[in-house]
Design an enzyme around this catalytic site. Structure first.
Site, PDB file in Angstrom:
ATOM      1  CG  ASP A   1      34.573  43.249  43.036  1.00 36.18           C
ATOM      2  OD1 ASP A   1      34.479  42.010  42.872  1.00 36.18           O
ATOM      3  OD2 ASP A   1      34.896  44.034  42.115  1.00 36.18           O
TER       4      ASP A   1
ATOM      5  CG  HIS B   1      36.367  35.051  43.764  1.00 35.34           C
ATOM      6  ND1 HIS B   1      37.188  34.419  42.863  1.00 35.34           N
ATOM      7  CD2 HIS B   1      35.460  35.731  43.030  1.00 35.34           C
ATOM      8  CE1 HIS B   1      36.806  34.711  41.632  1.00 35.34           C
ATOM      9  NE2 HIS B   1      35.757  35.508  41.701  1.00 35.34           N
ATOM     10  CB  ILE B   2      32.027  33.665  48.455  1.00 35.06           C
ATOM     11  CG1 ILE B   2      32.345  32.172  48.601  1.00 35.06           C
ATOM     12  CG2 ILE B   2      30.530  33.912  48.606  1.00 35.06           C
ATOM     13  CD1 ILE B   2      32.022  31.614  49.993  1.00 35.06           C
ATOM     14  CG  HIS B   3      31.221  37.752  43.521  1.00 33.43           C
ATOM     15  ND1 HIS B   3      31.788  38.890  42.994  1.00 33.43           N
ATOM     16  CD2 HIS B   3      31.696  36.726  42.777  1.00 33.43           C
ATOM     17  CE1 HIS B   3      32.561  38.562  41.963  1.00 33.43           C
ATOM     18  NE2 HIS B   3      32.518  37.247  41.806  1.00 33.43           N
TER      19      HIS B   3
ATOM     20  CB  VAL C   1      40.018  36.336  39.739  1.00 28.84           C
ATOM     21  CG1 VAL C   1      41.247  36.090  40.617  1.00 28.84           C
ATOM     22  CG2 VAL C   1      39.985  37.796  39.277  1.00 28.84           C
TER      23      VAL C   1
ATOM     24  CG  ASN D   1      30.578  34.520  38.952  1.00 26.96           C
ATOM     25  OD1 ASN D   1      29.394  34.226  39.024  1.00 26.96           O
ATOM     26  ND2 ASN D   1      31.016  35.774  39.038  1.00 26.96           N
TER      27      ASN D   1
HETATM   28  P1  5GP Z   1      34.854  36.704  39.020  1.00 31.56           P
HETATM   29  O1  5GP Z   1      34.481  37.426  37.753  1.00 31.56           O
HETATM   30  O2  5GP Z   1      36.089  35.869  38.834  1.00 31.56           O
HETATM   31  O3  5GP Z   1      33.730  35.953  39.654  1.00 31.56           O
HETATM   32  O4  5GP Z   1      35.188  37.842  40.063  1.00 31.56           O
HETATM   33  C1  5GP Z   1      36.406  38.495  40.117  1.00 31.56           C
HETATM   34  C2  5GP Z   1      36.167  39.802  40.818  1.00 31.56           C
HETATM   35  O5  5GP Z   1      37.422  40.342  41.171  1.00 31.56           O
HETATM   36  C3  5GP Z   1      35.454  40.849  39.949  1.00 31.56           C
HETATM   37  O6  5GP Z   1      34.228  41.231  40.557  1.00 31.56           O
HETATM   38  C4  5GP Z   1      36.459  41.994  39.869  1.00 31.56           C
HETATM   39  O7  5GP Z   1      35.845  43.270  39.917  1.00 31.56           O
HETATM   40  C5  5GP Z   1      37.336  41.749  41.088  1.00 31.56           C
HETATM   41  N1  5GP Z   1      38.694  42.225  40.943  1.00 31.56           N
HETATM   42  C6  5GP Z   1      39.501  42.098  39.849  1.00 31.56           C
HETATM   43  N2  5GP Z   1      40.706  42.652  40.082  1.00 31.56           N
HETATM   44  C7  5GP Z   1      40.664  43.127  41.361  1.00 31.56           C
HETATM   45  C8  5GP Z   1      41.614  43.808  42.189  1.00 31.56           C
HETATM   46  O8  5GP Z   1      42.766  44.064  41.807  1.00 31.56           O
HETATM   47  N3  5GP Z   1      41.209  44.133  43.431  1.00 31.56           N
HETATM   48  C9  5GP Z   1      39.950  43.867  43.909  1.00 31.56           C
HETATM   49  N4  5GP Z   1      39.667  44.254  45.151  1.00 31.56           N
HETATM   50  N5  5GP Z   1      39.031  43.215  43.160  1.00 31.56           N
HETATM   51  C10 5GP Z   1      39.386  42.860  41.901  1.00 31.56           C
END
Ligand code: 5GP
Length: 115
Positions: free
Chosen positions: A31, A101-103, A97, A88
């Site tokens: 991330d 995706h799985i964190h 995004v 999320n």
């Molecule tokens: P969400 O908030 O949708 O659950 O998680 C999206 C994740 O994508 C966030 O933790 C954010 O930091 C990560 N993220 C956003 N843009 C980028 C990027 O350009 N590259 C990477 N590696 N992670 C990203």
């Protein structure tokens, strides 16, 4: 053709990322804004917007994402200390995004409940 999601662009190497795992169905990369010492995103290569839009046809794929996430955790030495997998979904879930995706979070004790 709909515009590619951010994670499709990473999949297609149009945007750089620190990729730690790739197989036929998924990709895992660090991330960009880590919330723990280890914070990796495990994403399907197929552009499923979010878990709520996955279908029965995606069941095997979803299983393989979980298996891949656990393997990545083990590869990074946190299988025994423990880790958390988070998905999320939607506005209140904190999704930013729109590509499933799985964190994978680990490397420190994680609070519960999350904020
Ligand atoms: P969400 O908030 O949708 O659950 O998680 C999206 C994740 O994508 C966030 O933790 C954010 O930091 C990560 N993220 C956003 N843009 C980028 C990027 O350009 N590259 C990477 N590696 N992670 C990203």
């Amino acid at each position: 053709m709909p515009e590619k999601t951010l994670f499709e662009k990473i999949r297609d190497r149009e945007i750089p990322a620190d990729i730690v795992h790739e197989d036929d169905h998924c990709l895992a990369f660090r991330d960009i804004s880590p919330q723990a010492p280890l914070h990796i995103l495990v994403v399907p290569k197929k552009a499923i917007p979010r878990i709520a839009s996955a279908s029965e046809d995606d069941a095997r794929l979803l299983g393989s994402l979980l298996i891949a996430a656990a393997a990545v955790a083990a590869k990074h030495g946190i299988a025994d200390s423990g880790f958390r997998l988070v998905i999320n979904n939607g506005r209140d879930g904190g999704e930013t995004v729109p590509h499933l995706h799985i964190h994978l979070l680990g490397g420190r004790p994680l609070d519960w409940p999350p904020g």
